[in-house]
Scaffold this motif. Structure first.
Motif, PDB file in Angstrom:
ATOM      1  N   THR A 157     -19.636  -3.652  28.838  1.00  0.00           N
ATOM      2  CA  THR A 157     -20.083  -2.368  29.399  1.00  0.00           C
ATOM      3  C   THR A 157     -20.426  -1.434  28.244  1.00  0.00           C
ATOM      4  OG1 THR A 157     -17.788  -1.625  29.521  1.00  0.00           O
ATOM      5  CG2 THR A 157     -18.752  -2.613  31.524  1.00  0.00           C
ATOM      6  N   PRO A 158     -21.526  -1.663  27.596  1.00  0.00           N
ATOM      7  CA  PRO A 158     -21.879  -0.894  26.394  1.00  0.00           C
ATOM      8  C   PRO A 158     -22.130   0.577  26.685  1.00  0.00           C
ATOM      9  CG  PRO A 158     -23.734  -2.253  27.100  1.00  0.00           C
ATOM     10  CD  PRO A 158     -22.565  -2.659  27.938  1.00  0.00           C
ATOM     11  N   THR A 159     -21.854   1.408  25.680  1.00  0.00           N
ATOM     12  CA  THR A 159     -22.127   2.839  25.769  1.00  0.00           C
ATOM     13  C   THR A 159     -22.914   3.279  24.546  1.00  0.00           C
ATOM     14  OG1 THR A 159     -20.119   3.505  24.596  1.00  0.00           O
ATOM     15  CG2 THR A 159     -19.946   3.187  26.993  1.00  0.00           C
ATOM     16  N   VAL A 160     -23.624   4.382  24.693  1.00  0.00           N
ATOM     17  CA  VAL A 160     -24.415   4.903  23.580  1.00  0.00           C
ATOM     18  C   VAL A 160     -23.506   5.311  22.420  1.00  0.00           C
ATOM     19  CG1 VAL A 160     -25.827   6.867  22.861  1.00  0.00           C
ATOM     20  CG2 VAL A 160     -26.435   5.594  24.908  1.00  0.00           C
ATOM     21  N   GLY A 161     -22.345   5.869  22.748  1.00  0.00           N
ATOM     22  CA  GLY A 161     -21.416   6.275  21.700  1.00  0.00           C
ATOM     23  C   GLY A 161     -20.976   5.107  20.834  1.00  0.00           C
ATOM     24  N   GLU A 162     -20.682   3.974  21.462  1.00  0.00           N
ATOM     25  CA  GLU A 162     -20.284   2.793  20.697  1.00  0.00           C
ATOM     26  C   GLU A 162     -21.453   2.255  19.876  1.00  0.00           C
ATOM     27  OE1 GLU A 162     -18.944   0.297  23.809  1.00  0.00           O
ATOM     28  OE2 GLU A 162     -16.920   1.134  23.884  1.00  0.00           O
ATOM     29  N   ALA A 163     -22.641   2.215  20.471  1.00  0.00           N
ATOM     30  CA  ALA A 163     -23.825   1.746  19.746  1.00  0.00           C
ATOM     31  C   ALA A 163     -24.121   2.657  18.560  1.00  0.00           C
ATOM     32  CB  ALA A 163     -25.024   1.687  20.684  1.00  0.00           C
ATOM     33  N   TYR A 164     -23.835   3.946  18.727  1.00  0.00           N
ATOM     34  CA  TYR A 164     -24.055   4.921  17.650  1.00  0.00           C
ATOM     35  C   TYR A 164     -23.272   4.526  16.400  1.00  0.00           C
ATOM     36  CZ  TYR A 164     -24.295   9.572  15.445  1.00  0.00           C
ATOM     37  OH  TYR A 164     -24.502  10.615  14.586  1.00  0.00           O
ATOM     38  N   SER A 165     -22.006   4.136  16.592  1.00  0.00           N
ATOM     39  CA  SER A 165     -21.181   3.765  15.436  1.00  0.00           C
ATOM     40  C   SER A 165     -21.674   2.474  14.803  1.00  0.00           C
ATOM     41  CB  SER A 165     -19.713   3.631  15.858  1.00  0.00           C
ATOM     42  OG  SER A 165     -19.541   2.547  16.762  1.00  0.00           O
ATOM     43  N   LYS A 166     -22.216   1.564  15.592  1.00  0.00           N
ATOM     44  CA  LYS A 166     -22.732   0.310  15.043  1.00  0.00           C
ATOM     45  C   LYS A 166     -23.984   0.563  14.186  1.00  0.00           C
ATOM     46  CE  LYS A 166     -19.613  -2.323  16.871  1.00  0.00           C
ATOM     47  NZ  LYS A 166     -18.632  -3.041  16.025  1.00  0.00           N
ATOM     48  N   VAL A 167     -24.818   1.486  14.648  1.00  0.00           N
ATOM     49  CA  VAL A 167     -25.981   1.852  13.835  1.00  0.00           C
ATOM     50  C   VAL A 167     -25.509   2.471  12.524  1.00  0.00           C
ATOM     51  CG1 VAL A 167     -28.009   3.350  13.685  1.00  0.00           C
ATOM     52  CG2 VAL A 167     -27.515   2.129  15.807  1.00  0.00           C
TER      53      VAL A 167
ATOM     54  N   TRP B  77     -34.325   3.061  23.138  1.00  0.00           N
ATOM     55  CA  TRP B  77     -34.412   4.505  22.938  1.00  0.00           C
ATOM     56  C   TRP B  77     -34.301   5.233  24.274  1.00  0.00           C
ATOM     57  CZ3 TRP B  77     -33.549   7.977  19.473  1.00  0.00           C
ATOM     58  CH2 TRP B  77     -34.063   9.271  19.597  1.00  0.00           C
ATOM     59  N   ALA B  78     -34.908   4.677  25.307  1.00  0.00           N
ATOM     60  CA  ALA B  78     -34.790   5.294  26.633  1.00  0.00           C
ATOM     61  C   ALA B  78     -33.327   5.339  27.079  1.00  0.00           C
ATOM     62  CB  ALA B  78     -35.630   4.518  27.647  1.00  0.00           C
ATOM     63  N   TRP B  79     -32.575   4.304  26.755  1.00  0.00           N
ATOM     64  CA  TRP B  79     -31.132   4.265  27.074  1.00  0.00           C
ATOM     65  C   TRP B  79     -30.409   5.418  26.372  1.00  0.00           C
ATOM     66  CZ3 TRP B  79     -27.053   1.584  23.919  1.00  0.00           C
ATOM     67  CH2 TRP B  79     -25.838   1.467  24.601  1.00  0.00           C
ATOM     68  N   TYR B  80     -30.791   5.655  25.124  1.00  0.00           N
ATOM     69  CA  TYR B  80     -30.207   6.788  24.397  1.00  0.00           C
ATOM     70  C   TYR B  80     -30.540   8.105  25.103  1.00  0.00           C
ATOM     71  CZ  TYR B  80     -28.607   4.427  20.108  1.00  0.00           C
ATOM     72  OH  TYR B  80     -27.924   3.662  19.201  1.00  0.00           O
ATOM     73  N   THR B  81     -31.811   8.271  25.465  1.00  0.00           N
ATOM     74  CA  THR B  81     -32.253   9.576  25.967  1.00  0.00           C
ATOM     75  C   THR B  81     -31.706   9.911  27.352  1.00  0.00           C
ATOM     76  OG1 THR B  81     -34.290   8.637  26.898  1.00  0.00           O
ATOM     77  CG2 THR B  81     -34.378   9.455  24.625  1.00  0.00           C
ATOM     78  N   VAL B  82     -31.325   8.918  28.142  1.00  0.00           N
ATOM     79  CA  VAL B  82     -30.810   9.212  29.497  1.00  0.00           C
ATOM     80  C   VAL B  82     -29.290   9.261  29.539  1.00  0.00           C
ATOM     81  CG1 VAL B  82     -32.813   8.135  30.570  1.00  0.00           C
ATOM     82  CG2 VAL B  82     -30.741   6.770  30.216  1.00  0.00           C
ATOM     83  N   SER B  83     -28.623   8.968  28.434  1.00  0.00           N
ATOM     84  CA  SER B  83     -27.161   8.940  28.432  1.00  0.00           C
ATOM     85  C   SER B  83     -26.596  10.353  28.380  1.00  0.00           C
ATOM     86  CB  SER B  83     -26.653   8.119  27.244  1.00  0.00           C
ATOM     87  OG  SER B  83     -27.067   6.776  27.372  1.00  0.00           O
ATOM     88  N   LEU B  84     -25.478  10.562  29.112  1.00  0.00           N
ATOM     89  CA  LEU B  84     -24.858  11.883  29.239  1.00  0.00           C
ATOM     90  C   LEU B  84     -23.438  11.853  28.683  1.00  0.00           C
ATOM     91  CD1 LEU B  84     -25.898  12.564  32.951  1.00  0.00           C
ATOM     92  CD2 LEU B  84     -27.191  13.148  30.883  1.00  0.00           C
ATOM     93  N   ASP B  85     -22.962  13.032  28.271  1.00  0.00           N
ATOM     94  CA  ASP B  85     -21.565  13.106  27.868  1.00  0.00           C
ATOM     95  C   ASP B  85     -20.692  13.309  29.105  1.00  0.00           C
ATOM     96  OD1 ASP B  85     -21.752  15.753  28.634  1.00  0.00           O
ATOM     97  OD2 ASP B  85     -21.724  16.562  26.598  1.00  0.00           O
TER      98      ASP B  85
ATOM     99  N   LEU C 278     -26.226  -4.979  23.425  1.00  0.00           N
ATOM    100  CA  LEU C 278     -27.655  -4.638  23.471  1.00  0.00           C
ATOM    101  C   LEU C 278     -28.390  -5.441  24.537  1.00  0.00           C
ATOM    102  CD1 LEU C 278     -28.459  -4.330  19.653  1.00  0.00           C
ATOM    103  CD2 LEU C 278     -27.865  -2.528  21.275  1.00  0.00           C
ATOM    104  N   ILE C 279     -27.659  -5.773  25.624  1.00  0.00           N
ATOM    105  CA  ILE C 279     -28.350  -6.403  26.762  1.00  0.00           C
ATOM    106  C   ILE C 279     -29.206  -5.364  27.453  1.00  0.00           C
ATOM    107  CG2 ILE C 279     -26.530  -8.125  27.088  1.00  0.00           C
ATOM    108  CD1 ILE C 279     -25.452  -6.386  29.368  1.00  0.00           C
ATOM    109  N   ALA C 280     -30.007  -5.797  28.398  1.00  0.00           N
ATOM    110  CA  ALA C 280     -30.905  -4.874  29.094  1.00  0.00           C
ATOM    111  C   ALA C 280     -30.106  -3.693  29.645  1.00  0.00           C
ATOM    112  CB  ALA C 280     -31.625  -5.608  30.216  1.00  0.00           C
ATOM    113  N   PRO C 281     -30.440  -2.468  29.266  1.00  0.00           N
ATOM    114  CA  PRO C 281     -29.683  -1.307  29.730  1.00  0.00           C
ATOM    115  C   PRO C 281     -29.874  -1.053  31.226  1.00  0.00           C
ATOM    116  CG  PRO C 281     -31.603  -0.607  28.489  1.00  0.00           C
ATOM    117  CD  PRO C 281     -31.541  -2.086  28.353  1.00  0.00           C
ATOM    118  N   VAL C 282     -28.882  -0.433  31.809  1.00  0.00           N
ATOM    119  CA  VAL C 282     -28.937  -0.070  33.226  1.00  0.00           C
ATOM    120  C   VAL C 282     -29.183   1.431  33.307  1.00  0.00           C
ATOM    121  CG1 VAL C 282     -27.677   0.031  35.398  1.00  0.00           C
ATOM    122  CG2 VAL C 282     -27.352  -1.921  33.841  1.00  0.00           C
ATOM    123  N   PHE C 283     -30.175   1.806  34.085  1.00  0.00           N
ATOM    124  CA  PHE C 283     -30.532   3.233  34.215  1.00  0.00           C
ATOM    125  C   PHE C 283     -30.093   3.772  35.573  1.00  0.00           C
ATOM    126  CE2 PHE C 283     -33.460   1.419  31.135  1.00  0.00           C
ATOM    127  CZ  PHE C 283     -33.399   2.347  30.098  1.00  0.00           C
TER     128      PHE C 283
END
Length: 458
Positions: A296-306, A331-339, A453-458
């Motif tokens: 269940t990936p999150t943008v916050g976790e991906a942020y640290s990997k980058v 990038w779309a996954w990043y832009t739609v993610s909320l805190d 980094l599997i296909a993101p869910v929107f």
């Protein structure tokens, strides 16, 4: 073109003056008024007179051609002026730079590059050959102004017109983001491998144990890295009737289609190719590998990997990365993610963001989209999305792009009728050469991969 014709006209004027001087010398030769011209003098007189007549005819033809070109220039400038004047939005930039010398092949012009290419090679049309040769000179001059180098062709090939190369570059930018964002060099002629020297182990220094004792002595060792030249080519079969009878030039349509596909193939070559001395970024041996595993990936976790990928370039290359490549869906996954408060983690730069994960620039499908951890982010749909065990992962690539060099030639075109003669068709061939040096500094490239980094869910 006008400068070329005016130079010809000046040369003819000088030639005519020389003939006139020689003719006058013949007439003044007899010293005895009762003696007429000798047979030799009479023959020379006739030759000089005929030579002057021919020069006069050539000069008249060139003067008419100059007048026609000047009229053509004036009509083109007037058409541009009217186009802007009557546009609903007011004057519009046309993208056409009006100069004193129109190019041999230009958009809307009467001359067809592909038609001349065919007629020069298969019909022996001298006028077509001269236009192609003049075009090659124009392209060489134009590319020199753009600080782009092209290599000479052989007898059977010609460089596409300058406007085609401009379109090719424009199309290529849209379809080859990664290829355009790494370092570029012109491809040297006459080689199938480009080798660059590399220091394998360096020299060393050390504190001297005491005065008058030996200092550190370590010899450097060197090696080289090689990049093989690849050929990327395409072809199109067209009916003879289209070349001979079509009222419109098919150059723009045919080249645009071939160039667009070439752009995609070159970009894929730079990203995913996996052959010795031709490895794309994702297959560079020794690159920094960062694995992000999460069901269940999150943008916050991906942020640290980058961030991990960035720091590995800092520590492994000892120089900073300068870009991040990712697929548009990432990038779309990043832009739609909320805190946790429902606020977006990525917001437009215009909103003067504070304490945000990343910032957005223009909303585009390919190219620069914003910044992440202080680095510009470029999205490229040619980054694969079918990777990993589940064939549904993409990749994020932090990189020091100046350490990767793409050597690229200038596209070439040829025509053939022999292979399709039985059906009255002509084969047009478009091709180019390229070589990629991606393994000079493997630690300049980080690859973030894994189930996160599997296909993101929107």
């Amino acid at each position: 073109m006008l400068a070329f014709l005016r130079k010809q006209l000046q040369d003819l004027l000088e030639q005519r003056a020389a003939l006139k001087t020689e003719l006058d010398a013949v007439l003044k030769a007899p010293t005895d008024e009762k003696r007429g011209l000798t047979d030799d003098e009479d023959k020379t007189f006739a030759e000089k007179r005929d030579g002057i007549k021919k020069v006069d005819a050539d000069m008249a033809a060139i003067e008419q051609r100059i007048a026609d070109l000047e009229d053509e220039e004036k009509r083109a400038a007037k058409a541009d002026e009217l186009r802007g004047k009557f546009s609903p939005e007011g004057p519009q930039p046309t993208g056409v730079k009006v100069v004193s010398e129109p190019e041999t092949y230009r958009k809307g012009g009467k001359a067809s590059y592909f038609r001349d290419l065919y007629r020069s090679q298969h019909v022996g049309d001298r006028g077509a050959l001269e236009r192609l040769q003049r075009n090659d000179q124009e392209v060489a001059a134009g590319l020199e102004k753009r600080a782009i180098t092209t290599t000479d062709g052989s007898a059977g090939e010609f460089v596409p017109p300058l406007w085609m190369i401009d379109d090719y570059v424009a199309l290529a930018r849209a379809g080859r983001v990664v290829a355009d964002q790494i370092a570029h060099q012109p491809l040297p002629p006459g080689t199938d491998t480009i080798s660059l020297p590399k220091v394998v182990t360096g020299t060393a220094t050390a504190e001297q144990a005491s005065q008058n004792t030996a200092v550190q002595n370590t010899d450097a060792t060197t090696g080289s890295v090689s990049a093989s030249v690849a050929t990327i080519a395409g072809q199109q079969v067209v009916p003879q009737q289209l070349i001979d009878q079509s009222p419109i030039n098919m150059d723009q349509i045919l080249l645009a289609d071939l160039a667009a596909d070439y752009a995609t193939k070159l970009d894929v070559f730079c990203i995913s190719n996996n052959a010795a001395n031709k490895r794309g970024l994702l297959n560079v041996t020794g690159a920094n590998a960062i694995t992000y595993t999460d069901a269940t990936p999150t943008v916050g976790e991906a942020y640290s990997k980058v961030g991990d990928g960035i720091q590995q370039i800092h520590t492994g290359r000892l120089l900073p990365p300068d870009k991040i490549f990712m697929h548009p869906r990432r990038w779309a996954w990043y832009t739609v993610s909320l805190d946790t408060q429902g606020r977006p983690l990525v917001v437009p730069v215009a909103n003067m963001p504070a304490n945000v994960l990343a910032s957005m620039s223009d909303v585009v499908s390919e190219g620069f989209v914003g910044t992440l951890q202080g680095l510009p982010v470029y999205v490229d749909p040619n980054i694969p999305t079918n990777l990993g065990a589940g064939t549904n992962e993409d990749r994020i690539i932090p990189i020091r792009s100046t350490d990767v060099i793409l050597f690229e030639g200038t596209p070439r075109a040829e025509t053939f009728r022999e292979t399709k003669a039985d059906q009255l068709s002509v084969l047009l061939r478009f091709y180019n050469y390229a070589a990629l040096h991606s393994e000079r500094y493997p630690k300049s490239i980080s690859i973030v991969s894994g189930t996160g980094l599997i296909a993101p869910v929107f």
